[in-house]
Design a protein around this motif. Structure first.
Motif, mmCIF file in Angstrom:
data_model
loop_
_atom_site.group_PDB
_atom_site.id
_atom_site.type_symbol
_atom_site.label_atom_id
_atom_site.label_comp_id
_atom_site.label_asym_id
_atom_site.label_seq_id
_atom_site.Cartn_x
_atom_site.Cartn_y
_atom_site.Cartn_z
ATOM 1 N N SER A 4 -0.154 -0.047 -14.605
ATOM 2 C CA SER A 4 -0.217 0.472 -13.235
ATOM 3 C C SER A 4 0.697 1.674 -13.012
ATOM 4 O O SER A 4 0.742 2.198 -11.897
ATOM 5 C CB SER A 4 0.166 -0.633 -12.239
ATOM 6 N N LEU A 5 1.409 2.116 -14.039
ATOM 7 C CA LEU A 5 2.364 3.218 -13.866
ATOM 8 C C LEU A 5 1.725 4.480 -13.268
ATOM 9 O O LEU A 5 2.315 5.091 -12.363
ATOM 10 C CB LEU A 5 3.058 3.537 -15.193
ATOM 11 N N PRO A 6 0.551 4.909 -13.721
ATOM 12 C CA PRO A 6 -0.056 6.104 -13.105
ATOM 13 C C PRO A 6 -0.326 5.909 -11.610
ATOM 14 O O PRO A 6 -0.088 6.818 -10.801
ATOM 15 C CB PRO A 6 -1.358 6.286 -13.890
ATOM 16 N N GLN A 7 -0.823 4.732 -11.243
ATOM 17 C CA GLN A 7 -1.091 4.457 -9.829
ATOM 18 C C GLN A 7 0.203 4.394 -9.013
ATOM 19 O O GLN A 7 0.254 4.873 -7.880
ATOM 20 C CB GLN A 7 -1.864 3.140 -9.690
ATOM 21 N N ILE A 8 1.224 3.786 -9.594
ATOM 22 C CA ILE A 8 2.515 3.693 -8.898
ATOM 23 C C ILE A 8 3.074 5.081 -8.640
ATOM 24 O O ILE A 8 3.552 5.392 -7.536
ATOM 25 C CB ILE A 8 3.512 2.854 -9.724
ATOM 26 N N GLU A 9 3.017 5.939 -9.651
ATOM 27 C CA GLU A 9 3.509 7.311 -9.492
ATOM 28 C C GLU A 9 2.709 8.051 -8.419
ATOM 29 O O GLU A 9 3.274 8.768 -7.589
ATOM 30 C CB GLU A 9 3.428 8.059 -10.820
ATOM 31 N N GLN A 10 1.389 7.861 -8.437
ATOM 32 C CA GLN A 10 0.535 8.524 -7.447
ATOM 33 C C GLN A 10 0.851 8.043 -6.036
ATOM 34 O O GLN A 10 0.938 8.849 -5.105
ATOM 35 C CB GLN A 10 -0.933 8.258 -7.782
ATOM 36 N N ILE A 11 1.039 6.741 -5.871
ATOM 37 C CA ILE A 11 1.349 6.178 -4.552
ATOM 38 C C ILE A 11 2.683 6.698 -4.050
ATOM 39 O O ILE A 11 2.824 7.082 -2.876
ATOM 40 C CB ILE A 11 1.351 4.642 -4.625
ATOM 41 N N ALA A 12 3.682 6.718 -4.926
ATOM 42 C CA ALA A 12 5.003 7.209 -4.531
ATOM 43 C C ALA A 12 4.938 8.683 -4.147
ATOM 44 O O ALA A 12 5.528 9.102 -3.138
ATOM 45 C CB ALA A 12 5.996 7.000 -5.672
ATOM 46 N N GLN A 13 4.204 9.482 -4.944
ATOM 47 C CA GLN A 13 4.101 10.913 -4.661
ATOM 48 C C GLN A 13 3.342 11.161 -3.359
ATOM 49 O O GLN A 13 3.739 12.008 -2.539
ATOM 50 C CB GLN A 13 3.396 11.616 -5.818
ATOM 51 N N GLN A 14 2.284 10.407 -3.124
ATOM 52 C CA GLN A 14 1.523 10.565 -1.882
ATOM 53 C C GLN A 14 2.356 10.180 -0.665
ATOM 54 O O GLN A 14 2.257 10.814 0.392
ATOM 55 C CB GLN A 14 0.256 9.712 -1.947
ATOM 56 N N THR A 15 3.174 9.172 -0.810
ATOM 57 C CA THR A 15 4.047 8.752 0.295
ATOM 58 C C THR A 15 5.007 9.871 0.666
ATOM 59 O O THR A 15 5.234 10.143 1.856
ATOM 60 C CB THR A 15 4.846 7.497 -0.104
ATOM 61 N N LEU A 16 5.570 10.532 -0.336
ATOM 62 C CA LEU A 16 6.476 11.655 -0.068
ATOM 63 C C LEU A 16 5.725 12.816 0.583
ATOM 64 O O LEU A 16 6.229 13.440 1.528
ATOM 65 C CB LEU A 16 7.130 12.123 -1.368
ATOM 66 N N GLN A 17 4.533 13.098 0.103
ATOM 67 C CA GLN A 17 3.749 14.199 0.671
ATOM 68 C C GLN A 17 3.394 13.935 2.129
ATOM 69 O O GLN A 17 3.391 14.858 2.956
ATOM 70 C CB GLN A 17 2.487 14.409 -0.165
ATOM 71 N N GLN A 18 3.111 12.670 2.446
ATOM 72 C CA GLN A 18 2.802 12.311 3.830
ATOM 73 C C GLN A 18 3.992 12.549 4.753
ATOM 74 O O GLN A 18 3.814 12.759 5.960
ATOM 75 C CB GLN A 18 2.363 10.848 3.896
ATOM 76 N N GLN A 19 5.182 12.513 4.180
ATOM 77 C CA GLN A 19 6.395 12.765 4.955
ATOM 78 C C GLN A 19 6.852 14.222 4.813
ATOM 79 O O GLN A 19 7.980 14.557 5.158
ATOM 80 C CB GLN A 19 7.513 11.820 4.489
ATOM 81 N N HIS A 20 5.957 15.052 4.295
ATOM 82 C CA HIS A 20 6.212 16.490 4.121
ATOM 83 C C HIS A 20 7.438 16.746 3.240
ATOM 84 O O HIS A 20 8.223 17.664 3.489
ATOM 85 C CB HIS A 20 6.395 17.168 5.491
ATOM 86 N N SER A 21 7.577 15.922 2.212
ATOM 87 C CA SER A 21 8.675 16.095 1.252
ATOM 88 C C SER A 21 8.151 16.743 -0.017
ATOM 89 O O SER A 21 7.069 16.406 -0.501
ATOM 90 C CB SER A 21 9.301 14.738 0.910
ATOM 91 N N GLY A 22 8.915 17.669 -0.545
ATOM 92 C CA GLY A 22 8.537 18.351 -1.773
ATOM 93 C C GLY A 22 9.138 17.744 -3.020
ATOM 94 O O GLY A 22 8.992 18.290 -4.120
ATOM 95 N N TYR A 23 9.826 16.609 -2.878
ATOM 96 C CA TYR A 23 10.436 15.960 -4.041
ATOM 97 C C TYR A 23 9.369 15.479 -5.025
ATOM 98 O O TYR A 23 8.292 15.033 -4.628
ATOM 99 C CB TYR A 23 11.282 14.750 -3.621
ATOM 100 N N GLN A 24 9.718 15.534 -6.298
ATOM 101 C CA GLN A 24 8.862 14.988 -7.341
ATOM 102 C C GLN A 24 9.330 13.581 -7.701
ATOM 103 O O GLN A 24 10.507 13.248 -7.582
ATOM 104 C CB GLN A 24 8.897 15.880 -8.586
ATOM 105 N N VAL A 25 8.398 12.748 -8.137
ATOM 106 C CA VAL A 25 8.709 11.375 -8.532
ATOM 107 C C VAL A 25 8.695 11.262 -10.047
ATOM 108 O O VAL A 25 7.801 11.781 -10.704
ATOM 109 C CB VAL A 25 7.678 10.393 -7.935
ATOM 110 N N THR A 26 9.704 10.590 -10.588
ATOM 111 C CA THR A 26 9.781 10.319 -12.016
ATOM 112 C C THR A 26 9.858 8.816 -12.227
ATOM 113 O O THR A 26 10.697 8.140 -11.625
ATOM 114 C CB THR A 26 11.019 10.981 -12.655
ATOM 115 N N LEU A 27 8.968 8.282 -13.079
ATOM 116 C CA LEU A 27 8.979 6.852 -13.381
ATOM 117 C C LEU A 27 9.578 6.614 -14.761
ATOM 118 O O LEU A 27 9.313 7.374 -15.704
ATOM 119 C CB LEU A 27 7.564 6.286 -13.351
#
Length: 206
Positions: free
Chosen positions: A82-105
């Protein structure tokens, strides 16, 4: 007679206070746990809030898959695939909050100091863990245990996200509900220990 009754009441009261504040320890096999740590970019209020939003999204995604898991091997397989999905969910959550941070798993084994979470704690040791780094990952982290699935059973150990290195006033190493769950699964794992263990060292930021 009245004095004797009063003494008995005082003794029982003292015993109750002692028991309610004593440290309930249990043997913990670090090889039978999978932890999750979500590290904020920094300790700013905004970054800590983002951390909790990412935590909520990831835990919500993992809950239906992990809470029925019967072994650490099964949970490990679920998390790794599930790592790809987890990374995608985390990244989408940040984007929804207008954050430009990248996620690293990161998934592997890491050295952790003793961790307190309210009245719950785990001793220092080398644990298997999923680490989700937001941005620089230099802020305090939210943590919990994915296997046994304690993130999904103890509300006070998974909702507030308050992290501390300080010993809580009540030194409860493992709360009764958590201890029973932990003993149930760790005892099971002693008989069905999986030999495939990822190996990795924990960076300086815990």
């Amino acid at each position: 007679m009245q004095r004797r009754k009063a003494m008995i009441v005082l003794v029982l009261l003292a015993l109750f206070i002692f028991v309610s504040n004593m440290e309930f320890a249990t043997q913990i096999d670090s090889d039978s746990l999978i932890r999750i740590h979500v590290l904020a970019n920094s300790d700013s209020q905004a970054d800590q809030a983002l951390k909790l939003q990412v935590k909520d999204a990831v835990v919500t995604y993992l809950k239906p898959q992990l809470e029925q898991s019967c072994s650490i091997a099964e949970s490990r397989q679920i998390i790794q695939r599930s790592l790809p999905q987890i990374e995608q969910i985390a990244q989408q959550t940040l984007q929804q909050q207008h954050s430009g941070y990248q996620v690293t798993l990161q998934y592997g084994r890491f050295d952790f100091p003793i961790k307190y979470y309210g009245s719950f704690s785990l001793p220092a040791g080398n644990y298997e863990a999923l680490r989700i780094l937001i941005g620089e990952g230099q802020g305090h982290n939210w943590w919990c245990v994915l296997f046994p699935p304690m993130c999904f059973t103890d509300n006070d150990a998974s909702s507030s996200g308050k992290y501390t290195d300080q010993t809580p006033e009540k030194k409860v190493v493992i709360k009764f509900k958590s201890a029973e769950l932990l003993k149930k699964w760790t005892n099971h794992e002693k008989d069905t220990k999986d030999t495939s263990k990822p190996s990795q060292k924990e960076p300086n930021n815990q």
